[in-house]
Design a protein around this motif. Structure first.
Motif, short mmCIF file in Angstrom:
data_model
loop_
_atom_site.label_atom_id
_atom_site.label_comp_id
_atom_site.label_asym_id
_atom_site.label_seq_id
_atom_site.Cartn_x
_atom_site.Cartn_y
_atom_site.Cartn_z
N UNK A 1 0.82 -1.22 0.00
CA UNK A 1 0.00 0.00 0.00
C UNK A 1 0.85 1.27 0.00
N UNK A 2 2.11 1.14 0.40
CA UNK A 2 2.98 2.31 0.35
C UNK A 2 3.28 2.72 -1.09
N UNK A 3 3.07 1.83 -2.02
CA UNK A 3 3.19 2.21 -3.43
C UNK A 3 2.14 3.27 -3.77
N UNK A 4 0.95 3.12 -3.19
CA UNK A 4 -0.12 4.09 -3.42
C UNK A 4 0.09 5.34 -2.57
N UNK A 5 0.51 5.15 -1.30
CA UNK A 5 0.68 6.31 -0.41
C UNK A 5 1.79 7.23 -0.89
N UNK A 6 2.84 6.68 -1.44
CA UNK A 6 3.93 7.53 -1.97
C UNK A 6 3.43 8.35 -3.15
N UNK A 7 2.65 7.73 -4.02
CA UNK A 7 2.06 8.48 -5.13
C UNK A 7 1.17 9.60 -4.60
N UNK A 8 0.38 9.30 -3.57
CA UNK A 8 -0.54 10.29 -3.02
C UNK A 8 0.22 11.45 -2.36
N UNK A 9 1.24 11.12 -1.55
CA UNK A 9 2.00 12.17 -0.87
C UNK A 9 2.71 13.08 -1.87
#
Length: 539
Positions: free
Chosen positions: A285-293
């Protein structure tokens, strides 16, 4: 006569005025006819009696006649005064109405009235700041396409699906929707400005990234990724900012285009390079959170540092500021002069279909788009296949990510070559200002030397990574990858630069076809990359 001096008496309606004139004029004619007839009768009787005419005094010489005449003229004078007063009142009223209207007639603002507020007249410092923010925006959009590949295993285990389904439902769905999203957002930037549209695009991308990260079902995950790709404005808007700030005849336009192209191709590499660390040490899920941040950070930079660049919207804003500062100012912007325009669905469909129509009917757009799309699709296929081909040398997750660095080096070399050839093109245009080849086709000259590096690099990479009993050194495959990077950048830059200059006001639609081909072909071919390599290894 000013409106303040208008008689207070109520004006006579035009119908009554016309009837009154018709009554008065026959009375004048009747009185003149009666007086003439009486005079003629007196002369005839005098001739009969005395044989010669007797001089008759006009009626006005007698007292009684004078009194009668004055008595008859009084109503006539009153009627004449009343008529003239009404005519003067109407004339004064029309003049006052015309003056009142002329005071509020809007005057269209001109670029010369805007001074340094026009984007083409901004200082180089402001333009560089805008370009750097747009560079990061483009990196953010392309990071969303490639960083996702480092979470395939975790996503498949989370939702109980195969990695092939994840490549289709998450990676390919985003790229294909991205291809159409670029075309859907472009027309609105022409109507409502680049800044508002790009802010809306970044906002929706971040929202759907949040939906993707929080989704607990596979179908919710697919919906979030698909809508995120559809919300991405992409190069159709970012390249339009270059046309807003730079005149296409100036060298700055080419240099800015080369810079933004570097962000587009370079952003797709940051995902696999840094994604190895995310895949190794963090949950998927950090793949998505990094994109979001990163997306939220970029949206904030764009909101505070990038002003509006669309010329018509800038002129509207300046006109409003001038009227606010000076109430007597009558300047209005182009959009204000045109009024609120309600777009019909038929007009929207015509605008949206224009890039696809040009893609199919314009040979220049078709050939350049297919060439650029094919080269870009290869990069995304390599992102999926690196994990297989470098296992024979014992590369782990981190080293496989570092294996993409040679492609980035190739992009850097391609950018330096672009700047070198831009200088040569500028000198050629100065020597031959009226030569069409110098203005247009010279921009494609360097592709004659750089485009062949694409098949050459593919051959070197293929033989360098072939599975043999004794594989060759991995450095040869990376040399081939570097050549592919040079060719990919040169093809994208050369075709975009030529299309922007060749199609003028329709350049946005023409470059839209280029972007659509790159994203669509990459999205369609990406899911089949790994099955292709697996089948080649097994055979």
């Amino acid at each position: 006569m000013s409106p303040q001096n208008i008689p207070p008496e109520r004006p006579i309606p035009i119908e009554d005025l016309h009837a009154l004139l018709r009554e008065i004029i026959p009375q004048h004619q009747h009185q003149e006819h009666t007086a003439t007839a009486d005079t003629n009768a007196t002369l005839e009787s005098s001739v009969r009696q005395h044989g010669q005419p007797t001089r008759v005094q006009p009626p006005l010489t007698t007292t009684n006649t004078t009194i009668n005449t004055n008595t008859t003229a009084l109503p006539l004078a009153n009627d004449d005064n009343r008529i003239m007063r009404a005519l003067r009142w109407r004339r004064a009223g029309n003049r006052g109405s015309h003056n009142a209207q002329s005071e509020h007639v809007p005057v269209p603002i001109r670029p010369s009235d805007c001074g340094d507020g026009m984007p083409t007249r901004w200082t180089e410092e402001v333009k560089r700041r805008v370009l750097w923010v747009i560079f990061l925006v483009q990196v953010s959009m392309n990071l969303n396409t490639t960083l996702y590949s480092n979470g395939l295993e975790g996503i498949a285990a989370e939702f109980g699906v195969t990695t092939f389904q994840v490549r289709w439902g998450g990676a390919a769905a985003f790229l294909i929707a991205y291809a159409f999203g670029c075309e859907l957002w472009a027309p609105w930037s022409e109507e409502y400005g680049r800044r508002e549209v790009l802010q809306a695009s970044l906002l929706f991308v971040n929202i759907f990234a949040l939906v993707t990260g929080l989704s607990t079902t596979w179908y919710g995950h697919i919906i979030g990724r698909t809508l995120g790709g559809l919300s991405s404005a992409g190069g159709s808007v970012t390249l339009a900012l270059i046309s807003d700030m730079y005149d296409p005849h100036t060298p700055g336009h080419q240099y800015a285009t080369a810079f933004i192209v570097l962000s587009s191709v370079g952003g797709s590499l940051l995902g696999p390079i840094f994604g190895g660390f995310v895949e190794l040490y963090l949950a998927w899920r950090w793949v998505i959170w990094i994109q979001l941040l990163f997306g939220v950070f970029v949206q904030g930079l764009h909101y505070f540092l990038v002003p509006e660049t669309r010329a018509t919207i800038v002129m509207d804003t300046i006109a409003k500021e001038k009227r606010k500062a000076d109430p007597s100012c009558k300047l209005y912007g182009p959009t204000e002069m045109a009024g609120k325009k309600c777009l019909k669905w038929s007009e929207i469909m015509v605008i949206w279909m224009r890039p696809f129509k040009m893609f199919l009917t314009e040979p220049i757009v078709l050939v350049s788009s297919l060439l650029s799309g094919f080269s870009d699709a290869l990069i995304f296929m390599m992102v999926q296949s690196y994990g297989l081909v470098y296992q024979q040398w014992g590369f782990g997750t981190l080293l496989i990510g570092c294996a993409f660095i040679p492609i980035g080096i190739g992009y850097g070399i391609g950018y330096c070559l672009a700047r070198y050839f831009i200088k040569r093109q500028i000198l050629l245009r100065l020597r031959k200002p009226y030569c069409e080849r110098a203005q247009y086709e010279a921009r494609l000259f360097w592709l004659l030397w750089t485009a062949p590096l694409l098949p050459i690099g593919l051959l070197i990479f293929a033989f360098g990574t072939s599975f043999t009993s004794q594989p060759v050194h991995w450095i040869f495959s990376m040399i081939g990858a570097c050549l592919i990077g040079i060719a990919n950048y040169a093809i994208y830059m050369g075709t975009i630069d030529y299309v922007l200059r060749a199609y003028g006001p329709y350049a946005a639609s023409a470059t839209g076809g280029n972007g659509w081909a790159r994203d669509f072909l990459a999205g369609v071919l990406t899911p089949y990359a790994v099955p292709l390599y697996v089948s080649l290894i097994l055979t």
